[in-house]
Design a protein around this motif. Structure first.
Motif, PDB file in Angstrom:
ATOM      1  N   ILE A   1       0.832  -1.212   0.000  1.00  0.00           N
ATOM      2  CA  ILE A   1       0.000   0.000   0.000  1.00  0.00           C
ATOM      3  C   ILE A   1       0.863   1.258   0.000  1.00  0.00           C
ATOM      4  N   GLU A   2       1.937   1.229   0.799  1.00  0.00           N
ATOM      5  CA  GLU A   2       2.848   2.381   0.876  1.00  0.00           C
ATOM      6  C   GLU A   2       3.487   2.662  -0.489  1.00  0.00           C
ATOM      7  N   ASN A   3       3.917   1.608  -1.179  1.00  0.00           N
ATOM      8  CA  ASN A   3       4.536   1.776  -2.497  1.00  0.00           C
ATOM      9  C   ASN A   3       3.533   2.319  -3.497  1.00  0.00           C
ATOM     10  N   ALA A   4       2.300   1.815  -3.443  1.00  0.00           N
ATOM     11  CA  ALA A   4       1.265   2.267  -4.378  1.00  0.00           C
ATOM     12  C   ALA A   4       0.961   3.750  -4.183  1.00  0.00           C
ATOM     13  N   LYS A   5       0.813   4.172  -2.927  1.00  0.00           N
ATOM     14  CA  LYS A   5       0.509   5.583  -2.649  1.00  0.00           C
ATOM     15  C   LYS A   5       1.652   6.496  -3.077  1.00  0.00           C
ATOM     16  N   LYS A   6       2.867   6.045  -2.798  1.00  0.00           N
ATOM     17  CA  LYS A   6       4.049   6.834  -3.114  1.00  0.00           C
ATOM     18  C   LYS A   6       4.174   7.078  -4.622  1.00  0.00           C
ATOM     19  N   ASN A   7       3.749   6.098  -5.415  1.00  0.00           N
ATOM     20  CA  ASN A   7       3.923   6.179  -6.867  1.00  0.00           C
ATOM     21  C   ASN A   7       2.611   6.395  -7.628  1.00  0.00           C
ATOM     22  N   ASN A   8       1.540   6.762  -6.896  1.00  0.00           N
ATOM     23  CA  ASN A   8       0.224   7.013  -7.500  1.00  0.00           C
ATOM     24  C   ASN A   8      -0.255   5.814  -8.340  1.00  0.00           C
ATOM     25  N   LEU A   9      -0.097   4.644  -7.762  1.00  0.00           N
ATOM     26  CA  LEU A   9      -0.538   3.415  -8.417  1.00  0.00           C
ATOM     27  C   LEU A   9      -1.627   2.750  -7.580  1.00  0.00           C
ATOM     28  N   GLU A  10      -2.271   1.741  -8.150  1.00  0.00           N
ATOM     29  CA  GLU A  10      -3.295   0.975  -7.434  1.00  0.00           C
ATOM     30  C   GLU A  10      -2.626  -0.207  -6.720  1.00  0.00           C
ATOM     31  N   SER A  11      -3.015  -0.456  -5.466  1.00  0.00           N
ATOM     32  CA  SER A  11      -2.492  -1.635  -4.762  1.00  0.00           C
ATOM     33  C   SER A  11      -3.411  -2.823  -5.039  1.00  0.00           C
ATOM     34  N   VAL A  12      -2.789  -3.956  -5.393  1.00  0.00           N
ATOM     35  CA  VAL A  12      -3.551  -5.150  -5.776  1.00  0.00           C
ATOM     36  C   VAL A  12      -2.961  -6.392  -5.105  1.00  0.00           C
ATOM     37  N   ILE A  13      -3.819  -7.177  -4.471  1.00  0.00           N
ATOM     38  CA  ILE A  13      -3.438  -8.526  -4.067  1.00  0.00           C
ATOM     39  C   ILE A  13      -4.078  -9.484  -5.051  1.00  0.00           C
ATOM     40  N   LEU A  14      -3.253 -10.351  -5.629  1.00  0.00           N
ATOM     41  CA  LEU A  14      -3.754 -11.417  -6.489  1.00  0.00           C
ATOM     42  C   LEU A  14      -3.679 -12.717  -5.707  1.00  0.00           C
ATOM     43  N   THR A  15      -4.827 -13.336  -5.514  1.00  0.00           N
ATOM     44  CA  THR A  15      -4.874 -14.620  -4.816  1.00  0.00           C
ATOM     45  C   THR A  15      -5.744 -15.570  -5.625  1.00  0.00           C
ATOM     46  N   PHE A  16      -5.746 -16.814  -5.225  1.00  0.00           N
ATOM     47  CA  PHE A  16      -6.451 -17.829  -6.015  1.00  0.00           C
ATOM     48  C   PHE A  16      -7.379 -18.650  -5.125  1.00  0.00           C
ATOM     49  N   PHE A  17      -8.505 -19.037  -5.711  1.00  0.00           N
ATOM     50  CA  PHE A  17      -9.449 -19.900  -5.001  1.00  0.00           C
ATOM     51  C   PHE A  17     -10.165 -20.777  -6.026  1.00  0.00           C
ATOM     52  N   PRO A  18     -10.291 -22.062  -5.773  1.00  0.00           N
ATOM     53  CA  PRO A  18      -9.863 -22.799  -4.584  1.00  0.00           C
ATOM     54  C   PRO A  18      -8.341 -22.788  -4.429  1.00  0.00           C
ATOM     55  N   HIS A  19      -7.890 -23.180  -3.246  1.00  0.00           N
ATOM     56  CA  HIS A  19      -6.460 -23.319  -3.014  1.00  0.00           C
ATOM     57  C   HIS A  19      -5.909 -24.317  -4.027  1.00  0.00           C
ATOM     58  N   PRO A  20      -4.746 -24.011  -4.645  1.00  0.00           N
ATOM     59  CA  PRO A  20      -4.205 -24.912  -5.678  1.00  0.00           C
ATOM     60  C   PRO A  20      -4.136 -26.382  -5.270  1.00  0.00           C
ATOM     61  N   ARG A  21      -3.824 -26.645  -4.001  1.00  0.00           N
ATOM     62  CA  ARG A  21      -3.737 -28.044  -3.570  1.00  0.00           C
ATOM     63  C   ARG A  21      -5.086 -28.746  -3.630  1.00  0.00           C
ATOM     64  N   MET A  22      -6.161 -27.995  -3.447  1.00  0.00           N
ATOM     65  CA  MET A  22      -7.503 -28.597  -3.537  1.00  0.00           C
ATOM     66  C   MET A  22      -7.795 -29.074  -4.953  1.00  0.00           C
ATOM     67  N   VAL A  23      -7.211 -28.397  -5.926  1.00  0.00           N
ATOM     68  CA  VAL A  23      -7.479 -28.700  -7.337  1.00  0.00           C
ATOM     69  C   VAL A  23      -6.507 -29.754  -7.868  1.00  0.00           C
ATOM     70  N   LEU A  24      -5.232 -29.599  -7.511  1.00  0.00           N
ATOM     71  CA  LEU A  24      -4.195 -30.450  -8.089  1.00  0.00           C
ATOM     72  C   LEU A  24      -3.958 -31.737  -7.308  1.00  0.00           C
ATOM     73  N   GLN A  25      -4.385 -31.744  -6.036  1.00  0.00           N
ATOM     74  CA  GLN A  25      -4.252 -32.948  -5.213  1.00  0.00           C
ATOM     75  C   GLN A  25      -5.632 -33.323  -4.699  1.00  0.00           C
ATOM     76  N   GLN A  26      -6.296 -34.214  -5.417  1.00  0.00           N
ATOM     77  CA  GLN A  26      -7.688 -34.539  -5.103  1.00  0.00           C
ATOM     78  C   GLN A  26      -7.875 -35.095  -3.695  1.00  0.00           C
ATOM     79  N   ASP A  27      -6.824 -35.733  -3.152  1.00  0.00           N
ATOM     80  CA  ASP A  27      -6.933 -36.298  -1.807  1.00  0.00           C
ATOM     81  C   ASP A  27      -6.412 -35.332  -0.738  1.00  0.00           C
ATOM     82  N   SER A  28      -6.231 -34.063  -1.119  1.00  0.00           N
ATOM     83  CA  SER A  28      -5.695 -33.080  -0.182  1.00  0.00           C
ATOM     84  C   SER A  28      -6.662 -32.862   0.983  1.00  0.00           C
ATOM     85  N   ASP A  29      -6.121 -32.916   2.186  1.00  0.00           N
ATOM     86  CA  ASP A  29      -6.947 -32.644   3.369  1.00  0.00           C
ATOM     87  C   ASP A  29      -6.539 -31.306   3.987  1.00  0.00           C
TER      88      ASP A  29
END
Length: 310
Positions: free
Chosen positions: A38-66
């Protein structure tokens, strides 16, 4: 905070500062990275973005994931909303998405969708098909696409990883006090109140029986806990039992909360309960009378502890 359920729907025309990760728990270690973002975005007049994924990759790639996560996706959103972040992008993780090679991922996600100008990422970050590209590769793409890469050091990243590991371990052990210290807030359970066996009512301790739909949500160790909940614009304290009700030969885990000084009907209502302190292990008593006596002692302890918080 703007929220997007697909990177392709991200619609800001301003370039962005991006960080990528699961951010499960959004704990004190994560918040240091988010503050940096957030500090970097404000300092440089940019947008702050978190990129995350759902479902968790292990849920998709490991069918037996607990795998068990500290937060449901809705809880994670709720916590991130309080950080001052501009944008949260929750991109669907699918097998098809996992097959994008590094070049396709960078161009399609980071450039075409998110308009990345600066990326803050862990020193050990891996991306692309089979996770075969690293931060050095990302910096090379930065030269090609005109974005810079800032490395989160091993020490900083280890703090984050250790915190997540310690939080999960503490919760599995029932050490809610330690977990809350790492989280920087009270660990929460969110679900719908459903009808139970009404045993609590027979003991003069009616309970709200919580059903949590998300089977990946981590449930702390069985036992009795002091809790609180914000319901209909008011805070209520109470005590929660997680367990199988062994005194009446129960066989499956339930999450039951008795709220103090209230008698409202919560059936069908979605509520969120914050866990403050663990009182004791769940125990099999020889009679319902002994169970009731123990609950009275739990209540006295809980009320004394709650009064000490005020």
């Amino acid at each position: 905070m703007k929220r997007y359920t697909n990177a392709k729907t991200y619609d800001s025309q301003t370039h962005s500062v991006v960080t990528i990760g699961t951010f499960d728990g959004v704990h004190i270690g994560h918040k240091k990275i988010i503050e940096r973002l957030i500090e970097n975005a404000k300092k440089n007049n940019l947008e702050s973005v978190i990129l995350t994924f759902f479902p968790h990759p292990r849920m998709v790639l490991q069918q037996d994931s607990d795998i068990k996560l500290i937060n449901t996706i809705d809880e994670r959103i709720q916590i991130l909303e309080k950080t001052g972040l501009d944008n949260l992008v929750i991109h669907p993780f699918t097998k098809e998405f996992s097959r994008l090679n590094a070049g396709e991922y960078v161009q399609q996600m980071l450039i075409d969708c998110l308009k990345s100008k600066h990326i803050i990422i862990g020193y050990d970050h891996r991306f692309g098909r089979n996770r075969n590209s690293n931060i050095t590769d990302l910096a090379s793409y930065g030269v090609q696409y005109d974005f810079t890469v800032e490395e989160i050091s091993k020490q900083d990243l280890d703090d984050v990883a250790v915190s997540s590991t310690k939080i999960r371990k503490a919760l599995f052990e029932g050490n809610i006090t330690k977990a809350n210290a790492y989280l920087g807030y009270y660990f929460m359970l969110t679900g719908k109140v459903v009808k139970g066996k009404k045993l609590g009512r027979k003991l003069n301790y009616p309970t709200a029986n919580l059903h949590i739909e998300e089977d990946y949500k981590l449930i702390p160790k069985n036992g009795v806990y002091i809790v609180k909940s914000f319901i209909d614009s008011k805070t209520y304290f109470g005590m929660m039992n997680i367990g199988t009700n062994p005194t009446v030969n129960g066989t499956h885990q339930t999450i039951e909360t008795h709220f103090f000084d209230t008698s409202f009907n919560l059936y069908g209502k979605k509520i969120q309960i914050e866990m403050i302190k663990r009182i004791r292990d769940e125990k099999k008593f020889d009679s319902l009378e002994q169970l009731q006596d123990a609950m009275q002692q739990d209540e006295e302890f809980s009320r004394d502890f709650i009064n000490s918080l005020v």
